[in-house]
Design an enzyme around this catalytic site. Structure first.
Site, mmCIF file in Angstrom:
data_model
loop_
_atom_site.group_PDB
_atom_site.id
_atom_site.type_symbol
_atom_site.label_atom_id
_atom_site.label_comp_id
_atom_site.label_asym_id
_atom_site.label_seq_id
_atom_site.Cartn_x
_atom_site.Cartn_y
_atom_site.Cartn_z
ATOM 1 C CG ASP A 158 76.823 91.469 68.345
ATOM 2 O OD1 ASP A 158 76.850 92.385 67.526
ATOM 3 O OD2 ASP A 158 77.629 91.359 69.311
ATOM 4 C CG ASN A 216 75.920 100.561 67.752
ATOM 5 O OD1 ASN A 216 75.938 100.058 68.864
ATOM 6 N ND2 ASN A 216 76.292 99.883 66.673
ATOM 7 C CD GLU A 254 90.738 82.324 78.368
ATOM 8 O OE1 GLU A 254 90.397 81.712 77.342
ATOM 9 O OE2 GLU A 254 91.923 82.428 78.758
#
Lengths: 485, 228
Positions: B2, B50, B186
């Site tokens: 990102d 997208n 995680e």
């Protein structure tokens, strides 16, 4: 059957014949192409080839069958030869029709069959001349006697071929001068066959490499063959005279002739032909090597494609998305690879006859099983024609087929499957065992096959055949049988 | 991956420049992961959502990805990295690009160093729906469906559960990424934009992960008391 030929000290057939000496000769490959063009230039043979032959769509299978047939015809065992001749006669008796100008052809015509043998003999002689190792008179006469007795074994009659070698040359020149034409079949062989030659099973995994090699070799083979044809035919057929072509042609023949210096047994036509038709999925001991090799070639061609410079624009993908369509092939592909055996873009009786012919050859059928199989295919053809030929032109085009796929599996196709099962089940015990299966498919039982106790039941056989023919399933045992080039 | 657009905006460059700058980071992170002993690395390059971006940006991305794939194919092969592409099912993916993906996957299929999965035109929900379809198609009885069996019907069933997800540029969403596999992952959210993200940042994330106490829904072992 009459047996002619000189009752000489050495037999005309068998391992000592001149013919056998040429069998593993690389020059013979070039000579066979030349002989085939001369055959195809004969209007009768040309028309029969265009209508019936599978050499455009399935050249490698055709090559293998021709090779094995020649080997039987020139082998030492007269019983095998007689049986093969009878088989060839039955096969050719089913081929007749008319060419585009309405002239009838018949594959049993005596004069025409003599011409086939004449081209083979003349090409063998020419091949030796062109490679700079001409045959002496005695050898030539002996070889001529061999080819004449080949025709005798096939036809039972040699009156069409002159008895004397001197007369033969006059006969040959006369046919070239008077009868040969620039037929479509000859043009197809010279200009289309090698440019569009599909990859043999062995190289199927490397389409890029195959296409690259073919783009170079195809036109070369065409030019070499044209340059080796008789001058008078080239003139009449309007074939081009390329500068340097004759040098190239003689160079090719000479180079191929150099193979005589190789140790004996290095070039063995049989193992080459067998290796070419090896499929990576097969269970031959060599197949694992081939599979490994194919994987390497696949990776090499992937790398080659990735390294080639980028080609301009990107197109949104109209191709089928991956994953879903893997086990099913498109209707067009099935039509092209399986149904249209002669490669003319239409489904026609010769296409189905070619399937029947291939199955009969594989199973080595005799009468009356052969006729039963042909009849079953003929009934299927009538059913197909009635169901699919919507514009009524007597044949089925790819579009007509694509719009009517579901109606393909009618009762006549089931009948074909049943007759095929009976023919495969040689011992008639109602099941196909491993040996019978291997005869038909040249491979062992597939792992995923629904077999119980190592046999194949009729219902499983019929349903597999139907799902191949109508469900368009790929990766079945039928693929190498009917779809492979 | 990102923050390409924001990275470009801050420099007053067109958004496409941000995507171009991302290439360096991709190669850097692949190298860093391999050197750090990571065995499974996945990159989220393009999501099913997208496609809603402006047509010119999508076109540019397709061309860029194609150039990047071709440029680095020999490097990936030489480094022993097995590459594969997750998704790539939409018909809007250009044929040539799909071919290149396939070629790169074929080329590196035998590599054993590290598996690089590039999620391109990927959606986690779509994968789960596909797995359900494939289960139904195989006529599996309802009682026999277990988590393991379900996972076997996902694309690339050999992919293990994800241990760590790194989402750059401070975004804290899942965004439909490998939904099935991230169940016990995680998450780390570094502030750096993707084009600025470098090997040291990556190693810092790995370090954070190592200090995390992964309990998989249980209780920390030290509170369980002494069994004796």
């Amino acid at each position: 059957m009459t047996t002619t030929g000189t009752a000489g000290e050495t037999p005309l057939f068998g391992p000592d014949s001149r013919f056998s000496a040429f069998f593993d000769d690389p020059r013979w490959a070039l000579a066979i192409i030349r002989a085939t063009v001369l055959e195809a230039a004969h209007p009768q043979i040309g028309a029969a080839l265009v209508d019936n032959s599978t050499f455009v769509a399935h050249p490698w299978r055709r090559l293998r069958n021709t090779f094995l047939s020649m080997r039987r015809m020139f082998g030492a065992d007269p019983a095998v030869r007689e049986r093969e001749a009878a088989r060839l006669n039955r096969l050719h008796a089913r081929m007749s029709g008319s060419d585009y100008r309405g002239r009838a052809y018949d594959a049993m015509d005596r004069a025409t069959r003599a011409w086939v043998v004449a081209t083979l003999f003349e090409s063998a002689v020419t091949m030796c001349r062109l490679s700079g190792q001409p045959l002496d008179q005695d050898t030539m006469e002996r070889m001529y006697a061999e080819y004449r007795s080949f025709l005798a074994a096939l036809d039972g009659d040699v009156s069409e071929l002159p008895e004397d070698l001197d007369d033969f040359w006059r006969y040959f020149d006369r046919v070239v001068e008077d009868e040969l034409e620039n037929t479509e079949a000859a043009r197809v062989i010279l200009y289309r066959l090698f440019d569009h030659l599909p990859a043999p099973a062995l190289l199927d995994g490397a389409p890029t490499l195959w296409a690259a090699g073919r783009a170079v070799v195809g036109p070369l083979l065409g030019a070499i063959t044209v340059a080796s044809l008789p001058e008078s035919y080239r003139r009449r057929a309007g074939l081009p005279e390329m500068p340097g072509a004759s040098t190239l042609m003689q160079g090719a023949y000479c180079a191929a002739g150099l193979a005589r210096f190789l140790p004996e047994g290095w070039i063995n036509a049989e193992s080459i032909v067998e290796a070419l038709s090896l499929s990576p999925d097969g269970d031959d001991p060599r197949a694992r090597t081939v599979a490994a090799l194919a994987a390497r070639m696949k990776r090499a061609s992937a790398l080659l494609r990735l390294l080639t410079p980028l080609s301009g624009v990107l197109h949104p993908d109209p191709a089928p998305s991956a994953g879903v369509g893997e086990s099913r092939r498109s209707a067009e592909e099935f039509f092209r690879k399986v149904l249209d055996q002669t490669g003319d873009g239409h489904l026609d009786w010769p296409d189905l006859a070619a399937m029947a012919r291939e199955l009969c050859t594989r199973l080595d059928l005799d009468e009356p099983e052969e006729t039963r199989l042909y009849d079953a295919f003929a009934a299927w053809w009538r059913e197909l024609q009635a169901a699919l030929d919507t514009d009524g032109d007597g044949r089925v085009s790819a579009e007509e087929y694509a719009t009517a796929v579901p109606s393909l599996a009618g009762p006549a196709l089931i009948r074909v499957a049943e007759v095929l099962f009976d023919a495969t089940d040689k011992d008639g015990n109602g099941t196909i065992d491993a040996d019978e299966y291997r005869t038909l498919f040249r491979t062992a039982f597939h792992r995923d096959l629904t077999t119980t106790d190592g046999v194949y039941s009729q219902s499983a056989f019929v349903s597999d055949f139907l799902s191949f023919m109508s469900g368009r399933r790929t990766n079945t045992a039928y693929d190498p049988l009917l779809a492979d080039a | 991956m990102d923050g390409n657009g924001r990275w470009a905006q801050r420099r007053s460059l067109p958004r496409t420049a941000g995507h171009q700058a991302a290439e360096t980071t991709v190669i850097d992170i692949i190298e860093a992961a391999r050197a750090a002993g990571v065995e499974w690395l996945s990159l989220y390059a393009f999501s099913t959502e997208n496609w809603s971006r402006p047509g010119t940006e999508v076109d540019f991305l397709m061309g860029l990805v194609r150039r990047v794939v071709r440029k680095h194919a020999p490097l990936l092969l030489a480094r022993g990295i097995r590459c594969r592409f997750l998704g790539v099912a939409d018909s809007r993916v250009p044929r040539e690009l799909a071919q290149d993906f396939e070629d790169l996957a074929t080329l590196t299929a035998d590599n054993r160093g590290m598996t690089l999965t590039v999620a391109f035109d990927h959606g986690g929900r779509r994968d789960i729906v596909e797995a359900a379809r494939s289960l139904i198609r195989s006529r599996t009885p309802a009682d026999e469906v277990t988590e393991q069996l379900f996972a076997d019907h996902l694309p690339f069933p050999d992919t293990p559960d994800v241990d760590l997800v790194i989402r750059t540029s401070g975004e804290q969403r899942i965004s439909n990424f490998m939904l099935w596999q991230v169940a016990y992952a995680e998450w780390v959210f570094p502030e750096a934009l993707w084009p600025d993200f470098r090997a040291p940042d990556f190693l810092a994330c790995l370090h954070t992960y190592r200090r995390r106490d992964r309990r998989f829904g249980g209780v920390p072992p030290r509170t369980m008391g002494d069994p004796s």
